[in-house]
Design an enzyme around this catalytic site. Structure first.
Site, PDB file in Angstrom:
ATOM      1  N   LYS A 274       0.810  -1.219   0.000  1.00  0.00           N
ATOM      2  CA  LYS A 274       0.000   0.000   0.000  1.00  0.00           C
ATOM      3  C   LYS A 274       0.840   1.264   0.000  1.00  0.00           C
ATOM      4  O   LYS A 274       0.365   2.324  -0.386  1.00  0.00           O
ATOM      5  CB  LYS A 274      -0.925   0.020   1.222  1.00  0.00           C
ATOM      6  CG  LYS A 274      -2.107  -0.925   1.101  1.00  0.00           C
ATOM      7  CD  LYS A 274      -3.012  -0.785   2.309  1.00  0.00           C
ATOM      8  CE  LYS A 274      -4.083  -1.851   2.343  1.00  0.00           C
ATOM      9  NZ  LYS A 274      -4.723  -1.923   3.660  1.00  0.00           N
TER      10      LYS A 274
ATOM     11  N   LYS B 156      -7.441 -12.943  -7.172  1.00  0.00           N
ATOM     12  CA  LYS B 156      -8.622 -12.961  -6.313  1.00  0.00           C
ATOM     13  C   LYS B 156      -9.559 -11.816  -6.703  1.00  0.00           C
ATOM     14  O   LYS B 156      -9.109 -10.725  -7.025  1.00  0.00           O
ATOM     15  CB  LYS B 156      -8.122 -12.780  -4.863  1.00  0.00           C
ATOM     16  CG  LYS B 156      -9.184 -12.781  -3.801  1.00  0.00           C
ATOM     17  CD  LYS B 156      -8.523 -12.736  -2.419  1.00  0.00           C
ATOM     18  CE  LYS B 156      -9.500 -12.172  -1.401  1.00  0.00           C
ATOM     19  NZ  LYS B 156      -8.944 -12.157  -0.045  1.00  0.00           N
TER      20      LYS B 156
ATOM     21  N   LYS C 122     -11.915  -5.344  -5.599  1.00  0.00           N
ATOM     22  CA  LYS C 122     -12.281  -4.063  -6.181  1.00  0.00           C
ATOM     23  C   LYS C 122     -11.067  -3.367  -6.802  1.00  0.00           C
ATOM     24  O   LYS C 122     -11.159  -2.781  -7.869  1.00  0.00           O
ATOM     25  CB  LYS C 122     -12.904  -3.182  -5.108  1.00  0.00           C
ATOM     26  CG  LYS C 122     -13.544  -1.951  -5.684  1.00  0.00           C
ATOM     27  CD  LYS C 122     -14.661  -1.406  -4.835  1.00  0.00           C
ATOM     28  CE  LYS C 122     -15.359  -0.272  -5.555  1.00  0.00           C
ATOM     29  NZ  LYS C 122     -14.889   1.051  -5.108  1.00  0.00           N
TER      30      LYS C 122
END
Ligand code: TRP
Length: 341
Positions: free
Chosen positions: A114, A193, A196
């Site tokens: 991130k 996977k 979003k």
């Protein structure tokens, strides 16, 4: 006193729940409420570590609540609440900061993912797993049902429990990961996977047309180029999704016709799309019904927060007492110290 083992799980309000959430998380949560004493938390405090606007956040918290309940999570049988409605999560996070090393936090895979490429990294991203540990340990949960991507955070939570217990006395159980049961659902790309952030999702509340426009784009057996090439259903993500929505006799038929080049991918996807629409129709109806009664939904969340807070207060009173914090601890402590002279 509830004798069942306790489960805690959290989910971020990231907007537009998708089939991966529904099959991997919501259905599983719904099933666990009888066997375990479940705390299910919408983690808005985690969500604010990433860009957001306040209206969007509130809408997402509300929408997720609707989707969770409509998917069969019965708020009478579990404690469903919003993280920021129970201030003890934040409080315990601060206290846990002293039981974890900065280096450990910097080594977290998700933190690295991130934070790479960002010009400046807010400290919330670094401390994200400390808040997660506080979520779980605040309720002294035995089990945490999460996917593989959260294993490292769970390990860190155990480390925090261990360190805190060693210094202040045994209190927190080391939470275990509860694996299995939840389905790992791949996205429409057939590779990662469903997520979003990968833009490979099928929104779970989409109507038939939107469902079709998404499912139509799904990657199938990459070796199957033309319609009359035989396909391999066992490497095909569309076939994998049929598993959840299509009855087994129809699936068996699809399998053979795909292998013998008697069924094209478009038709196969059309069947899937129809079945997904049919399966989720009652969920969509329930969401619409709940959306029309916001007060009732907010009441459910208020009730969940009240119950969660009671448990959180029990934990915090022990924690404060052991750590020498809080007004009650101070007055009792000073009285004792004074008496000892
Ligand atoms: N970090 C988790 C995720 O992104 C969400 C989460 C927050 C969580 N607190 C938790 C999951 C506690 C399990 C237990 O999926």
């Amino acid at each position: 006193m509830d004798q069942r083992k306790r489960v805690f799980s959290g989910i971020q309000p990231t907007g537009d729940a998708h089939l991966g959430n529904y099959l991997g998380v919501f259905q599983r949560w719904a099933q666990m409420v009888d066997e375990y004493e479940c705390y299910y938390c919408i983690v808005d405090l985690h969500a604010i570590t990433q860009d957001y606007t306040r209206d969007q956040l509130m809408q997402r918290v509300f929408d997720l609540t609707l989707s969770l309940i409509a998917s069969g999570i019965d708020p009478e049988k579990c404690t469903l609440f919003v993280q920021s409605h129970v201030p003890q999560h934040t409080e315990l996070t601060w206290l846990f900061n002293i039981a974890v090393g900065v280096g450990d936090l910097q080594r977290m895979t998700q933190f690295k993912e991130k934070s790479t490429g960002l010009e400046s990294v807010n400290a919330g991203l670094l401390n994200y797993p400390v808040l997660q540990a506080a979520d779980i340990l605040l309720y002294r949960a035995d089990f945490v049902p999460v996917g593989n991507d959260q294993r490292q955070h769970l390990e860190l939570s155990r480390g925090i429990a261990r360190k805190w217990n060693a210094r202040f006395g045994d209190f927190f159980p080391e939470p275990e990961t509860l694996t299995g049961a939840g389905s790992r659902v791949l996205g429409l790309d057939g590779v990662s996977k469903m997520s979003k952030s990968k833009d490979n999702t099928v929104p779970m509340l989409a109507g038939p047309e939107e469902l079709w426009s998404r499912i139509r784009t799904a990657v199938t057996d990459p070796a199957r180029v033309r319609k009359n090439d035989p396909g391999n259903p066992h490497v095909c993500n569309v076939f994998a999704l049929h598993e959840f929505f299509t009855q087994s006799s129809v699936r068996a038929d699809i399998e053979i016709r795909c292998q013998t080049a008697n069924l094209g991918c478009v038709d196969c996807k059309q069947t899937l799309s129809d079945n997904v629409a049919e399966h989720l129709e009652p969920v969509r109806e329930k969401v619409a019904e709940l959306r029309a009664k916001p007060d009732q939904v907010l009441e459910i969340l208020a009730d969940g927060a009240t119950r969660a807070r009671e448990e959180a207060e029990r934990t915090m009173s022990v924690v404060c007492e052991r750590m020498g914090l809080g007004r009650k601890t101070l007055s009792e402590g000073i009285r004792k110290l004074t008496a000892q002279g």
